[in-house]
Design a protein around this motif. Structure first.
Motif, PDB file in Angstrom:
ATOM      1  N   GLU A 119       0.819  -1.209   0.000  1.00 10.82           N
ATOM      2  CA  GLU A 119       0.000   0.000   0.000  1.00 10.82           C
ATOM      3  C   GLU A 119       0.856   1.263   0.000  1.00 10.82           C
ATOM      4  OE1 GLU A 119      -3.904  -1.033   2.588  1.00 10.82           O
ATOM      5  OE2 GLU A 119      -2.016  -1.777   3.314  1.00 10.82           O
ATOM      6  N   SER A 120       0.187   2.367  -0.247  1.00  9.55           N
ATOM      7  CA  SER A 120       0.837   3.660  -0.264  1.00  9.55           C
ATOM      8  C   SER A 120       1.565   3.903   1.068  1.00  9.55           C
ATOM      9  CB  SER A 120      -0.259   4.703  -0.458  1.00  9.55           C
ATOM     10  OG  SER A 120       0.310   5.889  -0.844  1.00  9.55           O
ATOM     11  N   GLY A 121       2.798   4.388   0.969  1.00  7.39           N
ATOM     12  CA  GLY A 121       3.552   4.716   2.176  1.00  7.39           C
ATOM     13  C   GLY A 121       4.282   3.540   2.797  1.00  7.39           C
ATOM     14  N   SER A 122       4.233   2.367   2.137  1.00  7.02           N
ATOM     15  CA  SER A 122       4.876   1.194   2.739  1.00  7.02           C
ATOM     16  C   SER A 122       6.394   1.196   2.556  1.00  7.02           C
ATOM     17  CB  SER A 122       4.274  -0.097   2.172  1.00  7.02           C
ATOM     18  OG  SER A 122       4.371  -0.114   0.769  1.00  7.02           O
ATOM     19  N   GLY A 123       6.923   2.100   1.744  1.00  5.12           N
ATOM     20  CA  GLY A 123       8.378   2.227   1.632  1.00  5.12           C
ATOM     21  C   GLY A 123       8.959   1.738   0.320  1.00  5.12           C
ATOM     22  N   LYS A 124       8.109   1.505  -0.681  1.00  4.96           N
ATOM     23  CA  LYS A 124       8.588   0.980  -1.958  1.00  4.96           C
ATOM     24  C   LYS A 124       9.545   1.976  -2.645  1.00  4.96           C
ATOM     25  CE  LYS A 124       4.320   0.636  -3.561  1.00  4.96           C
ATOM     26  NZ  LYS A 124       3.561   1.268  -2.461  1.00  4.96           N
ATOM     27  N   SER A 125       9.102   3.225  -2.726  1.00  2.00           N
ATOM     28  CA  SER A 125       9.937   4.226  -3.413  1.00  2.00           C
ATOM     29  C   SER A 125      11.252   4.441  -2.670  1.00  2.00           C
ATOM     30  CB  SER A 125       9.217   5.576  -3.499  1.00  2.00           C
ATOM     31  OG  SER A 125       8.076   5.461  -4.270  1.00  2.00           O
ATOM     32  N   MET A 126      11.179   4.515  -1.350  1.00  2.00           N
ATOM     33  CA  MET A 126      12.403   4.756  -0.580  1.00  2.00           C
ATOM     34  C   MET A 126      13.395   3.612  -0.784  1.00  2.00           C
ATOM     35  SD  MET A 126      12.346   7.632   0.921  1.00  2.00           S
ATOM     36  CE  MET A 126      11.136   8.650   0.164  1.00  2.00           C
ATOM     37  N   THR A 127      12.871   2.404  -0.916  1.00  2.00           N
ATOM     38  CA  THR A 127      13.758   1.256  -1.137  1.00  2.00           C
ATOM     39  C   THR A 127      14.512   1.403  -2.457  1.00  2.00           C
ATOM     40  OG1 THR A 127      12.279  -0.165   0.131  1.00  2.00           O
ATOM     41  CG2 THR A 127      13.836  -1.275  -1.326  1.00  2.00           C
TER      42      THR A 127
END
Ligand SMILES: Nc1ncnc2c1ncn2[C@@H]1O[C@H](COP(=O)(O)OP(=O)(O)OP(=O)(O)O)[C@@H](O)[C@H]1O
Length: 311
Positions: free
Chosen positions: A37-45
């Protein structure tokens, strides 16, 4: 051969955790999907691979590319990695393409930096455009971004990503900003081109089915952690973590037309608000006391205390 490796990666901003215990490897030529879900950290990873994190982010653990810790790369090494070894395709192509320069300028910039002469760079750029299904490449090279549709511009971004013959493409929801038919075309082109060239891919999406179609393995993220990693072709049969199962159960195709869509009950957590035990405990229908109190270690393919019990 391992190309990229995250080992116990932890990212925080001040006292706010963003990612915790992220451990994942990507083999050369492999496609790994990051879903959640949104905010789960995918982009940061994926951003941590090219050190594109928010200012002030504190990072512990390691991200290694071809065995080298990216934290130890100097400015030249980082530039080389970003312009040659790792290519990025983001959600909105208009945010990455300079609006006042031509498509040709955008496509040839990196090649020119690498010393390729203008005529050769333009020839390569035209070839790359044709490969991603853009007709009339020479006319397109002279156009400016506003003259192209979103789908066409995202193809230009993919052509640019392929031009430097990268080893890894980081694609962060590359089709979210496009309409549905264009989405399918753009994903198909990215998929086909990266398979043909054996380029590894990290593919971020909210869409489990899309991830399963495009990727070899899928990592499911929740509240800044990876809770399950599994082969894409076994997503439906072998998903064990209650969160992965809840996501599978909330896909639009799982309910007959006209009926209310199922959702994952409760509110998504961030790494900051996650409980001390399992990050999914507050929303998990199976949670027991130990789930709320003790963080589950990754066992086999998932981080869950109840892998044996929940079937
Ligand atoms: N620039 C930023 N500054 C501060 N916090 C941020 C920043 N970008 C993201 N975060 C926080 O980091 C956490 C992880 O965000 P991230 O963008 O990685 O999630 P995501 O899974 O990619 O979400 P989405 O699917 O909405 O893009 C979230 O809690 C988010 O609020």
């Amino acid at each position: 051969m391992t190309l990229l490796e995250f080992e116990n990666l932890r990212v925080s901003l001040g006292d706010r955790p963003i990612l915790r215990n992220v451990t994942l490897s990507v083999a050369a030529g492999e496609a790994v999907g990051l879903v959640g879900e949104s905010g789960s950290g995918k982009s940061m990873t994926v951003r941590s691979v090219v050190r594109l994190l928010p200012e002030g982010a504190a990072v512990t653990g390691a991200v290694r590319f071809e065995g080298a810790d990216i934290a130890s790369l100097g400015a030249a090494g980082l530039r080389r990695m970003r312009s040659r070894d790792v290519a990025m395709v983001f959600q909105d192509p208009r945010a990455v393409v300079n609006p006042v320069r031509t498509v040709g300028d955008f496509l040839t910039e990196v090649l020119r930096d690498q010393g390729v002469n203008r005529a050769d760079a333009l020839r390569k750029a035209a070839g790359s455009l044709s490969e991603v299904g853009v007709d009339d490449a020479s006319r397109r090279l002279a156009q400016r971004p506003y003259e192209l549709s979103g789908g066409l511009l995202q193809r230009v971004v993919i052509a640019a990503a392929l031009l430097t013959e990268p080893k890894l493409i980081l694609a962060d929801e590359p089709t979210t900003a496009l309409d549905v038919t264009t989405q399918e075309e753009v994903v198909a082109i990215l998929d086909e081109q990266r398979r043909r060239r054996s380029v590894a891919l990290m593919f971020i999406t909210h869409d489990l089915e899309l991830a399963a179609a495009v990727c070899d393995r899928i990592a499911v993220m929740y509240a800044g952690e990876i809770v399950e990693i599994l082969p894409a072709d076994r997503l439906h049969t072998e998903a064990r973590h209650p969160y992965t199962r809840a996501l599978l159960g909330s896909r639009p195709g799982t309910v007959p037309p006209g009926q209310r869509l199922r959702t994952v009950p409760g509110v998504p957590q961030s790494a900051l608000t996650a409980p001390p035990g399992c990050v999914f405990a507050d929303r998990c229908p199976h949670a027991e006391d130990r789930c709320r109190d003790t963080r589950p270690a990754f066992r086999g393919s998932a981080a869950c205390h109840l892998l044996e019990e929940v079937r």
